[in-house]
Design a protein around this motif. Structure first.
Motif: not given
Length: 336
Positions: A105, A128, A184-186, A190
């Motif tokens: 990540r 990814r 934030e997606e990782f 968040a």
């Protein structure tokens, strides 16, 4: 003698692996993750493309490792009989995998930020792709946990507590990069990651900001105590070597440790082009030119002292020599 980034990466990994005399376990994986995170700005601030062969090694070794994990876990999830592996073995496998997910990540977030900062699309798609493969294997682990097959409630509670602890560590390590670059997606949470990021950025200019990473390393050693590790192939260490090889050469010391970001910026500043008067602001350039003209005309402005009125003889400049005939004529005039 200079070392290539790959040789330095391998030496670093060998040092970490030999630290406990075993293969990389969850503790060492967590420490490598923190090491990569602490120096990721030196990678993100770079301006050159990544070496394609290094990215190829990163992807191929990562895929081979995840295939090994998938084959082991799918056999456990599809078995209708009681799982043959002991609960202690499963707990170690799950803990090691959650630590590996934390690393992938962080690495995917760093590669994504690096590509965005450089205006390229090179490392992000590869990272990814590998990250999605890890999520697919994580789905298998969660399926095993939900099925409660061969696992006691106490073991499941410990595994779930380990998973949540690693998720918090992941959000903490990603905090400053989520705050800086909006990744934030990782994060698992968040909002929690942004809170960590705000605190990290506020402390980044503190006099002893580097000591925070010493505390983080100490906390990781407590959260990931050394001990048994799950069986794995050599592809995991080879993948970590490829990741470290992506970092710029000048962020490594000769002792195979990474330099601080402040030291790295100091050293890089010596390679920047020096400013000339034409590149300076107009007011500063004019003042510099005025100073140079003043210093150049100093000799023209200085004049020898004039003879005071009423004096009979003229002073002789120190640099002017007097001949013997001139001295004899002067003596004769004074005697007469």
């Amino acid at each position: 003698m200079e070392h290539s980034p790959i040789s330095i990466s391998v030496n670093c990994l060998i040092h970490l692996s030999d630290q406990n005399g075993i293969k990389l376990n969850s503790q060492l994986t967590a420490q490598v993750t923190a090491l990569l995170t602490s120096q990721s700005l030196s990678l993100i601030e770079g301006n050159g493309p990544f070496a394609p062969e290094i990215l190829c090694d990163f992807w191929s070794h990562g895929q081979e490792h995840i295939k090994y994990r998938r084959a082991t876990l799918e056999a456990l999830s599809q078995s209708e009989l009681k799982i043959e592996a002991s609960q202690a073995e499963l707990e170690i496998i799950f803990k090691d995998f959650f630590a590996e997910e934390m690393l992938i990540r962080v690495v995917t977030a760093v590669f994504t930020a690096s590509d965005h900062q450089r205006g390229q699309c090179q490392a992000e798609p590869i990272a990814r792709s590998l990250f999605l493969s890890f999520l697919d294997v994580k789905r298998i682990i969660l399926k095993i946990l939900v099925s409660e097959q061969g696992l006691s409630n106490e073991v499941m509670k410990r595994i779930n507590a380990t998973r949540r602890s690693i998720e918090r560590w992941t959000d903490m390590l990603l905090g400053q990069y989520i705050q800086r670059f909006g990744l934030e997606e990782f994060a698992h949470d968040a909002e929690r990651a942004r809170d960590f990021g705000e605190d990290q950025l506020s402390q980044s200019t503190a006099p002893h900001a580097g000591q925070a990473w010493n505390l983080i390393m100490a906390g990781l050693r407590v959260s990931f105590p050394s001990g048994l590790t799950s069986q794995t192939s050599d592809h995991w260490e080879a993948m970590l070597g490829a990741i470290l090889a992506c970092y710029p050469f000048d962020c490594f010391n000769q002792s195979a440790t990474m330099k601080s970001l402040r030291q790295l910026r100091y050293e890089r500043s010596g390679f920047l082009p020096e400013s000339s008067p034409e590149q300076l602001p107009e007011m500063i350039r004019r003042r510099m030119q005025g100073l140079s003209e003043t210093s150049g005309s100093t000799e023209k402005m200085s004049k020898p002292q004039t003879q005071p009125p009423g004096s009979k003889t003229s002073p002789v400049p120190q640099s002017q020599a007097i001949s013997f005939s001139q001295l004899r004529n002067r003596n004769s005039e004074e005697s007469s």
